[in-house]
Write an enzyme that holds these catalytic residues in place. Structure first.
Site, PDB file in Angstrom:
ATOM      1  N   SER A  22       0.883  -1.180  -0.011  1.00  0.00           N
ATOM      2  CA  SER A  22      -0.006   0.063  -0.086  1.00  0.00           C
ATOM      3  C   SER A  22       0.766   1.386   0.058  1.00  0.00           C
ATOM      4  CB  SER A  22      -0.947   0.010   1.340  1.00  0.00           C
ATOM      5  OG  SER A  22      -2.022   0.831   1.190  1.00  0.00           O
ATOM      6  N   CYS A  25       3.195   7.156   3.017  1.00  0.00           N
ATOM      7  CA  CYS A  25       4.174   8.454   2.703  1.00  0.00           C
ATOM      8  C   CYS A  25       5.398   8.332   3.638  1.00  0.00           C
ATOM      9  CB  CYS A  25       3.270   9.738   3.298  1.00  0.00           C
ATOM     10  SG  CYS A  25       1.932  10.246   2.170  1.00  0.00           S
ATOM     11  N   TYR A 182      -8.433  13.930   1.303  1.00  0.00           N
ATOM     12  CA  TYR A 182      -7.794  14.757   0.456  1.00  0.00           C
ATOM     13  C   TYR A 182      -8.645  15.196  -0.587  1.00  0.00           C
ATOM     14  CZ  TYR A 182      -3.769  12.819   3.140  1.00  0.00           C
ATOM     15  OH  TYR A 182      -3.182  12.233   4.296  1.00  0.00           O
ATOM     16  N   ARG A 229      -8.232   4.734  -5.239  1.00  0.00           N
ATOM     17  CA  ARG A 229      -8.395   4.652  -3.973  1.00  0.00           C
ATOM     18  C   ARG A 229      -9.653   5.381  -3.381  1.00  0.00           C
ATOM     19  NH1 ARG A 229      -4.297   3.527   0.898  1.00  0.00           N
ATOM     20  NH2 ARG A 229      -4.551   1.470   0.186  1.00  0.00           N
TER      21      ARG A 229
END
Length: 356
Positions: A22, A25, A182, A229
């Site tokens: 996955s 960050c 986001y 996603r």
């Protein structure tokens, strides 16, 4: 034969097994450029036989970064820094993906090991954030600037341009980050999108930004695989929910999206998340059953047996794992051992079998 270790044929690629790294960050870039840290971080998973390694959220514009340490692909000069990573992963027999993203109102934060607070626009490493509506994520944060319709179109073009660069570099999978609160998710959720124009209000309007990005990106993806996603639910009253997720996936399936990577949450601070092992699997299962699209699942999947059972019971087609790979970059080899599956090791590492 374990179904977890069975191949999965996509339109133009084949996953050697169902275990995918996955995107995670690292907050270790400078001006969006990748460096040796990213090469070693991502390369180790390919050496450990992950079928696909998805690179962390990579910003399509400078203000789209979560932090000043995020990767970016908003200019041609950044491309060279990614080539060694892509080539190394391919040399190990794995596929590599890139997650294209914009953080919206959740941008301009510090690196999490320093502080999770947002940095003000007038402070070092801070900038003015943007969003569908001028609603800050936290009451003490700077109010984001509401995007105009022309600025929205500029961002659609930014996603397309980043996808063009990603294809030229050699990424096999392009994933659009429409989850975790986001920017794209901010448009989707009625809790964060209070616009009154054609980008707000109805389901059709709130999904318009994402669908425009998909329409812009698909022609340049060529023989790559396009994934999205999503957060299946906001875990909050009045927010985006699994029924809207199903409706969205039905639309993007007809457009040519090949895989939906199902996560949840992140849109608002006050979430009512029931975190436990495998807690997100039911969302993926329901979306898969209702839409028929290839589906990936995430969320504290900790054992080979559980992962194998998810695939066997057709609750998902792909298992995406983050924290487990941080704990053990060769998690795929561990899972293969646990399930008595013989997969090839790199010759340099074969002696490691003796520890099992």
């Amino acid at each position: 034969m374990s179904l977890l270790f069975s191949p999965l044929a996509l339109k133009n690629q084949t996953l050697s097994n169902r275990l995918v790294v996955s995107p995670m960050c690292q907050y270790s870039a400078v001006d969006g450029f990748a460096n040796h840290w990213h090469l070693v971080h991502l390369g180790q998973f390919a050496a450990g036989k992950a079928a696909l390694v998805i690179q962390e959220a990579t910003a399509v514009s400078p203000e789209g970064r979560i932090s000043h340490g995020d990767l970016g692909l908003w200019k041609d000069e950044q491309m060279l820094s990614f080539r060694d990573i892509v080539n190394f992963v391919h040399d190990q027999g794995s596929l590599i993906g890139i997650q294209l993203a914009h953080a919206g109102r959740k941008a301009s934060t510090d690196k999490p090991w320093i502080s999770r607070a947002q940095i003000a626009p007038d402070q070092k490493n801070g900038w003015q954030t943007v969003a569908p509506s001028p609603i800050p994520y936290h009451p003490q944060e700077t109010q984001p600037r509401m995007l105009s319709k022309s600025q929205i179109q500029e961002l659609v073009h930014a996603f397309r341009s980043a996808a063009v660069r990603a294809v030229e570099i050699g990424y096999d999978v392009i994933e659009l980050h429409a989850a975790h609160g986001y920017l794209i998710h901010q448009f989707l959720s009625p809790l964060t999108n209070q616009r009154t124009d054609e980008y707000g209000g109805s389901f059709e309007n709130r999904t318009r930004f994402l669908l425009e990005i998909i329409s812009a990106v698909l022609p340049v993806v060529e023989n790559r695989s396009l994934w999205i996603r999503i957060s299946a639910t906001d875990w909050a009253d009045g927010g985006w929910d699994v029924l809207e997720s199903i409706k969205l996936v039905e639309v993007v399936k007809t457009m040519g999206v090949e895989v939906v990577d199902v996560s949840s949450g992140g849109a608002v601070r006050h979430q009512q998340i029931m975190v436990k092992e495998n807690y997100q699997v039911p969302f993926a299962q329901r979306i898969k059953e209702e839409t028929g699209l290839l589906t990936g699942t995430v969320g504290l999947i900790k054992s080979a047996e559980v992962a194998d059972r998810i695939i066997e019971q057709k609750k998902a087609d792909i298992i995406l794992i983050g924290r487990g790979f941080l704990q053990n970059p060769h998690l795929v080899l561990q899972f293969a051992h646990d399930l008595h599956v013989d997969i090839p090791w790199l010759p340099q590492y074969v002696r490691g079998r003796e520890t099992f």
